[in-house]
Write an enzyme that holds these catalytic residues in place. Structure first.
Site, short mmCIF file in Angstrom:
data_model
loop_
_atom_site.label_atom_id
_atom_site.label_comp_id
_atom_site.label_asym_id
_atom_site.label_seq_id
_atom_site.Cartn_x
_atom_site.Cartn_y
_atom_site.Cartn_z
N TRP A 133 27.51 11.87 20.62
CA TRP A 133 26.93 10.53 20.68
C TRP A 133 26.44 10.17 22.08
O TRP A 133 25.52 9.37 22.25
CB TRP A 133 27.96 9.49 20.22
CG TRP A 133 29.20 9.39 21.08
CD1 TRP A 133 30.37 10.07 20.92
CD2 TRP A 133 29.38 8.58 22.25
NE1 TRP A 133 31.28 9.74 21.90
CE2 TRP A 133 30.70 8.82 22.73
CE3 TRP A 133 28.58 7.68 22.93
CZ2 TRP A 133 31.21 8.19 23.87
CZ3 TRP A 133 29.08 7.05 24.06
CH2 TRP A 133 30.38 7.30 24.52
N GLU A 174 27.62 -12.59 16.09
CA GLU A 174 26.94 -11.54 16.84
C GLU A 174 27.06 -11.77 18.34
O GLU A 174 27.19 -10.81 19.12
CB GLU A 174 25.47 -11.45 16.43
CG GLU A 174 25.27 -11.03 14.98
CD GLU A 174 25.89 -9.68 14.67
OE1 GLU A 174 25.77 -8.76 15.50
OE2 GLU A 174 26.48 -9.54 13.58
N TRP A 208 31.05 19.18 18.54
CA TRP A 208 29.65 18.79 18.64
C TRP A 208 28.76 20.02 18.79
O TRP A 208 29.17 21.03 19.36
CB TRP A 208 29.43 17.87 19.84
CG TRP A 208 30.23 16.60 19.85
CD1 TRP A 208 31.22 16.27 20.74
CD2 TRP A 208 30.11 15.49 18.95
NE1 TRP A 208 31.72 15.02 20.46
CE2 TRP A 208 31.06 14.52 19.36
CE3 TRP A 208 29.30 15.21 17.86
CZ2 TRP A 208 31.23 13.30 18.72
CZ3 TRP A 208 29.46 14.00 17.20
CH2 TRP A 208 30.40 13.07 17.62
N TRP A 245 27.34 2.62 20.36
CA TRP A 245 27.26 4.03 20.00
C TRP A 245 28.63 4.57 19.59
O TRP A 245 28.75 5.33 18.63
CB TRP A 245 26.69 4.83 21.17
CG TRP A 245 25.20 4.94 21.09
CD1 TRP A 245 24.28 4.09 21.62
CD2 TRP A 245 24.45 5.94 20.40
NE1 TRP A 245 23.01 4.49 21.31
CE2 TRP A 245 23.08 5.64 20.56
CE3 TRP A 245 24.81 7.08 19.67
CZ2 TRP A 245 22.07 6.42 20.00
CZ3 TRP A 245 23.80 7.87 19.11
CH2 TRP A 245 22.45 7.53 19.28
N ASN A 273 18.22 -3.88 14.73
CA ASN A 273 19.64 -3.51 14.75
C ASN A 273 20.05 -2.64 13.57
O ASN A 273 20.81 -1.68 13.73
CB ASN A 273 20.51 -4.77 14.80
CG ASN A 273 21.98 -4.43 14.89
OD1 ASN A 273 22.42 -3.84 15.86
ND2 ASN A 273 22.74 -4.77 13.85
N TRP A 321 30.33 -10.43 19.05
CA TRP A 321 30.36 -8.97 19.15
C TRP A 321 29.93 -8.52 20.53
O TRP A 321 30.49 -7.57 21.09
CB TRP A 321 29.47 -8.35 18.07
CG TRP A 321 29.50 -6.86 18.07
CD1 TRP A 321 28.56 -6.02 18.57
CD2 TRP A 321 30.55 -6.01 17.58
NE1 TRP A 321 28.93 -4.70 18.42
CE2 TRP A 321 30.15 -4.67 17.81
CE3 TRP A 321 31.77 -6.25 16.95
CZ2 TRP A 321 30.94 -3.59 17.44
CZ3 TRP A 321 32.56 -5.17 16.59
CH2 TRP A 321 32.15 -3.85 16.84
#
Length: 520
Positions: free
Chosen positions: A385, A301, A332, A408, A367, A304
């Site tokens: 988004w 993590e 969208w 996102w 998370n 990441w």
């Protein structure tokens, strides 16, 4: 504050000060700019600049401003203990630094690097200009374990797949160990003319006034370097062993909750890495222990987070542009009512609403739930988004210019190594799997607390008797779903097909985080 043009004429003297420019590195330990400045033996000016119109920088949202206030106050207190202070100035960054140099005769400026495109351009221009004026100017890595330009694939190009990127990072070896705070720091007495122009932290307007919406955040968080280190110690001592098994359960305190501290640099990833390695090797056995497995998971993590910064460095418009261009054709929807219901935690899907209420109250969200609520915006509501990312930016205490947009984009399917768009989180199934007893929902959506476990994630399926016993009137005490799941899923898949990438769609809409595959 008004500034006039000044001529920089640094006096080369051992007694002349140097400036340490604090930015997103608000700590004393493992602070390379501070350490190198202190090593010169010259007096230090510890400077923080609030520049509301800094070129290329995204203004912090409301929750982050509140968090910054507390972190800056803690840093100033830590410097006071060492005999110094944090000089807070408001204005254009270059003008403030020029004014500080002119007022104090500073001969050097030290800072830690930033990784946004326009931020790098501004820093490079300032460094070149100051050096041309005879100053010593140095920048350092205070935010990452592996700097983005040092990790490339065999073709010399940036990695686009996390697993390949992280393997390459690990082949480099462990990052340098963190350094303690300087043992000896000499601080410059500031001239009256400079202190008159200094800003008080309270005058920056970082704290909410009326209404004061930060009460829940004050209950949830303690700001500053010492609090960050204590949080790390507590996580490693009490929570690490269960991390791999329980990190997806939002009702369990199994995650590190270090992200707000990393976002402002109250702690560094090198400090987390070193402490994690120490904890990982604290126990030995013939096979990997539960603790070691969890340590490797937590390390991934941290990796990441590095990958998010890597993306921001190589694709600077991360928060504005779909990294996968096919999504530019995504149809969208404009849905102000649906977006408002999502923001307020009134979508009618209990897990989504619990997450959004936790976010509003504490400035943070678990998370697993972040993935579900983000998927709900981009796929159930079919809202761009970027609208959801903007709400997170304003409400998260860990709002981060790299991690927020990168994650996102991952959920929406348009980012690097992203979850496929057709993997649509089913909020009912996600709740039943990761909050099976409804503990998380009962905490944050108390109007549903009386429902039985089987119904708490889908109250619209509860019988009249169950609703009456729980004291729930759907549509009055708690809303009906703003959109029906199967319809929303089909609409999302049809929209995705219009991008030209939706020809082969999976049937399972609630896949777990996919194994990342592909060419690097």
């Amino acid at each position: 504050m008004p500034f006039v043009e000044v001529r920089l004429s640094p006096k080369k003297s051992a007694s002349a000060p140097v400036i340490v420019w604090f930015r997103d590195d608000l700590r004393l330990a493992d602070q390379p700019a501070l350490a190198h400045a202190a090593a010169t033996g010259q007096p230090l000016i510890c400077l923080y600049i609030h520049d509301p119109q800094a070129a290329g920088e995204r203004a912090p949202g409301g929750a982050m401003r509140w968090w910054l206030h507390g972190t800056l106050a803690a840093l100033d207190a830590a410097l006071h203990e060492q005999g110094g202070r944090l000089l807070i100035m408001e204005g254009a960054q270059d003008e403030v630094i020029d004014a500080c140099i002119a007022a104090t005769g500073a001969t050097g400026v030290f800072w830690n690097r930033r990784y946004g495109g326009k931020e790098r351009e501004a820093d490079a221009a300032l460094k070149a200009r100051l050096r041309d004026n005879g100053l010593t100017v140095e920048s350092f890595n205070g935010a990452l374990m592996y700097e983005p330009w040092t990790v490339l694939n065999q073709s010399g190009e940036p990695f686009q797949v996390y697993t390949a990127f992280w393997r390459a990072c690990r082949r480099v070896g462990d990052p340098p160990p963190p350094e303690p705070a300087p043992e000896r720091m000499i601080f410059q007495s500031l001239p009256a003319g400079l202190t008159r122009n200094a800003s008080k932290l309270a005058d920056l307007g970082f704290l909410p006034q009326k209404p004061d919406w930060a009460g829940g955040m004050r209950e949830a968080w303690q700001a500053g370097e010492e609090a960050a280190l204590e949080r790390l110690r507590t996580f490693l001592a009490d929570d690490l062993e269960a991390y791999a098994d329980e990190r997806d359960e939002p009702s369990v305190a199994a995650t590190s909750r270090l992200s707000p501290y990393l976002a402002v640099g109250a702690i560094s990833p090198r400090q987390a890495f070193a402490a994690l390695k120490h904890a990982q090797h604290g126990r030995h056995g013939g096979s990997p222990t539960r603790r070691e497995t969890s340590a490797e998971k937590f390390l991934s993590e941290l990796g990441w987070r590095e990958f998010c910064y890597y993306q921001r460095f190589h694709w600077p418009d991360l928060a504005e542009r779909n990294l996968r261009a096919a999504f530019d054709a995504m149809p969208w929807r404009r849905d102000a009512k649906g977006l408002r219901a999502w923001q307020r935690g009134l979508t009618g899907y209990p897990l989504v609403d619990a997450g959004m209420r936790e976010l509003w109250h504490t400035g943070w969200m678990h998370n697993r739930v972040r993935m579900v609520v983000a998927s709900f915006v981009a796929k159930h509501l079919l809202i761009d988004w970027r609208e959801g990312e903007a709400w997170f930016w304003d409400t998260l205490v860990d709002a981060d210019g790299a991690s927020n947009p990168a994650n996102w984009q991952w959920v929406a399917g348009c980012g690097m190594d992203a979850a496929p768009y057709f993997r649509i989180f089913n909020p009912v199934l996600q709740g039943q799997k990761f909050d099976p007893r409804g503990l998380y929902v009962r905490q944050w959506v108390p109007e549903l607390a009386g429902l039985p476990d089987k119904m708490i994630h889908q109250p619209w399926k509860a019988s009249e008797a169950q609703l009456a016993e729980a004291g729930v009137r759907l549509g009055k005490d708690y809303p009906l779903p703003v959109v029906e799941h199967d319809m929303a899923r089909q609409r999302a898949l049809e929209a995705f097909a219009k991008t030209g990438k939706g020809k082969h769609l999976a049937a399972d809409d609630d896949e777990e985080k996919p194994k990342r595959k592909g060419k690097s």
